[in-house]
Write a protein that holds these residues in place. Structure first.
Motif, mmCIF file in Angstrom:
data_model
loop_
_atom_site.group_PDB
_atom_site.id
_atom_site.type_symbol
_atom_site.label_atom_id
_atom_site.label_comp_id
_atom_site.label_asym_id
_atom_site.label_seq_id
_atom_site.Cartn_x
_atom_site.Cartn_y
_atom_site.Cartn_z
ATOM 1 N N TRP A 157 5.187 -7.068 -0.230
ATOM 2 C CA TRP A 157 6.467 -6.704 -0.818
ATOM 3 C C TRP A 157 6.504 -5.262 -1.323
ATOM 4 O O TRP A 157 7.555 -4.783 -1.762
ATOM 5 C CB TRP A 157 6.806 -7.644 -1.977
ATOM 6 N N ILE A 158 5.374 -4.582 -1.274
ATOM 7 C CA ILE A 158 5.303 -3.227 -1.839
ATOM 8 C C ILE A 158 5.410 -2.195 -0.723
ATOM 9 O O ILE A 158 4.536 -2.143 0.160
ATOM 10 C CB ILE A 158 3.984 -3.021 -2.614
ATOM 11 N N PRO A 159 6.469 -1.361 -0.726
ATOM 12 C CA PRO A 159 6.605 -0.333 0.319
ATOM 13 C C PRO A 159 5.368 0.558 0.382
ATOM 14 O O PRO A 159 4.787 0.916 -0.634
ATOM 15 C CB PRO A 159 7.837 0.463 -0.141
ATOM 16 N N GLY A 160 4.961 0.914 1.573
ATOM 17 C CA GLY A 160 3.769 1.736 1.755
ATOM 18 C C GLY A 160 2.515 0.883 1.788
ATOM 19 O O GLY A 160 1.746 0.921 2.754
ATOM 20 N N VAL A 161 2.330 0.086 0.770
ATOM 21 C CA VAL A 161 1.154 -0.785 0.699
ATOM 22 C C VAL A 161 1.202 -1.846 1.787
ATOM 23 O O VAL A 161 0.196 -2.169 2.413
ATOM 24 C CB VAL A 161 1.041 -1.442 -0.692
ATOM 25 N N ARG A 162 2.392 -2.387 2.036
ATOM 26 C CA ARG A 162 2.494 -3.456 3.031
ATOM 27 C C ARG A 162 2.221 -2.956 4.449
ATOM 28 O O ARG A 162 1.885 -3.736 5.340
ATOM 29 C CB ARG A 162 3.871 -4.101 2.958
#
Length: 312
Positions: A288-293
C-alpha cells in the motif's frame, strides 16, 4: 586404501575400501572458485534449500540441498535472513509458474535459462520431447555445475553453455525455428543499464518471437541495496547492483515487438500468503506504500510477432 573414480554424471568420487574389501563411494565435495556476481548463486541455492526444509515450502525444490551437500564452503557465511530467503522462494516459484505456462502452450520451444547458476528449474518444470533447454552461465559457473549436477537428461534435448551473455555473437550461433523463452530471473539487476538495454534488444532482434522473463528493482531499492541496506551475503561476494526500472512499460520502447504482458510486485506475488504471518503482514503493508510496493517486480514480456506465440 583410497582409489579415485568418476560417477555416471562425471563427478569426481573418492572410493574408500573397507578392511573387508568392500568399496564405499564418497562424493568428493567441489571447491568454490567464484567471485562477484557469479558467487551469488550460492545465496539463492541456500535459500531454495532452506525453503524446502520449512514445514510449508513455497517453492519446494527437492534438489537444492543435495547440490549444497556436494559443495565445499561455509554455508553460514552466505546465509540470508529467513525473510529474505523466503522472498527468493516466492520469486523462483513465480518464474517456474511462468515457465510452465509458456511450455504448456508452446511445446516446440527453445528455453534459454540465462545466469542459471546451480538452479534445477529444468527438473522442477515439465517440458516435452520437442523442447530444447539450454542452461547458460559464465564458464566458471558451468564448470562448477558440471561437477555437482547432471550434464545430460535421458531422452531430452538438454545442454550447457558457458559464455558471457553480453558477448555479441553467441545468440547468432543458435538455430531456433520455434518460439524462444528467455529466463533471466535475477540477472539484469547486476548489469549496467546500457548492457541491460543492449541485451534485451539483441534478444528481440536475434530470435523471431517468444517471451522474456526477468526481475527488476526500482531506483529506491537500488540505492538502498548499494548503500544503507545491503544484503550482506550478496555484498560480501563483491557483487553490486547496477540497474533499475521504475516504469516497466518504458522497456517496450527498446524494440517495436516488445510488449509487457505481466508485472507482479513481490509484495503481492502468488506465494506471499504462505510466508510466516508477521512477514506476510509486512508485505501487505508494503503493498500500500507508493515506491515501497514497487521495490521489486517480476516482469513477463512478449516479443516478436504479437499473437503468433500463443498459436505456435
Amino acid at each position: 586404501m583410497d582409489t579415485h573414480t568418476d560417477d555416471d554424471s562425471g563427478n569426481a568420487r573418492d572410493t574408500q575400501v573397507s578392511p573387508s574389501g568392500e568399496q564405499q563411494g564418497v562424493i568428493k565435495k567441489a571447491e568454490i572458485d567464484l567471485n562477484g556476481v557469479a558467487k551469488t548463486l550460492l545465496v539463492t541455492l541456500i535459500a531454495r534449500a532452506h525453503d524446502f526444509r520449512t514445514p510449508c515450502p513455497i517453492l519446494g525444490d527437492p534438489y537444492a540441498q543435495h547440490i549444497l551437500d556436494r559443495l565445499d564452503f561455509d554455508v553460514t557465511k552466505m546465509t540470508m535472513a529467513p525473510n529474505q530467503m523466503a522472498s527468493i522462494a516466492v520469486r523462483t516459484s513465480n518464474f517456474d509458474r511462468w515457465t510452465s505456462d509458456f511450455l504448456q502452450h508452446n511445446p516446440d520451444t527453445t528455453v534459454l535459462h540465462l545466469a542459471c547458476g546451480l538452479d534445477s528449474r529444468m527438473d522442477r518444470v515439465n517440458w516435452g520431447d520437442n523442447t530444447r533447454w539450454m542452461d547458460i552461465d559464465l564458464p566458471e559457473v558451468i564448470e562448477l555445475r558440471r561437477k555437482v549436477q547432471p550434464t545430460s537428461l535421458p531422452g531430452r534435448d538438454y545442454s550447457l553453455l558457458g559464455i558471457d551473455v553480453l558477448d555479441e555473437y553467441w545468440m547468432h550461433e543458435l538455430s531456433t525455428d520455434g518460439p524462444v523463452l528467455v529466463v533471466m530471473e535475477g540477472l539484469l539487476c547486476y548489469l549496467p543499464e546500457d548492457d541491460v538495454k543492449r541485451l534485451l534488444q539483441r534478444l528481440c532482434q536475434t530470435f523471431r518471437r517468444g517471451e522474456l522473463l526477468f526481475e527488476c528493482i526500482n531506483s529506491m531499492t537500488l540505492q538502498a541495496l548499494n548503500g544503507t541496506k545491503p544484503i550482506q551475503p550478496v555484498s560480501g561476494t563483491g557483487a553490486e547492483f547496477h540497474s533499475c526500472v521504475d516504469d516497466p512499460k518504458t522497456l517496450e520502447l527498446l524494440h517495436p515487438g516488445l510488449k509487457l504482458m505481466e508485472s507482479i510486485r513481490l509484495a503481492e506475488a502468488p506465494g506471499v500468503e504462505m510466508l510466516p504471518l508477521g512477514f506476510s503482514a509486512l508485505m501487505y503493508l508494503r503493498s500500500w506504500i507508493p515506491g515501497v510496493r514497487d521495490a521489486a517486480r517480476f516482469l513477463r514480456f512478449q516479443f516478436g510477432e504479437i499473437g503468433e506465440v500463443a498459436n505456435e
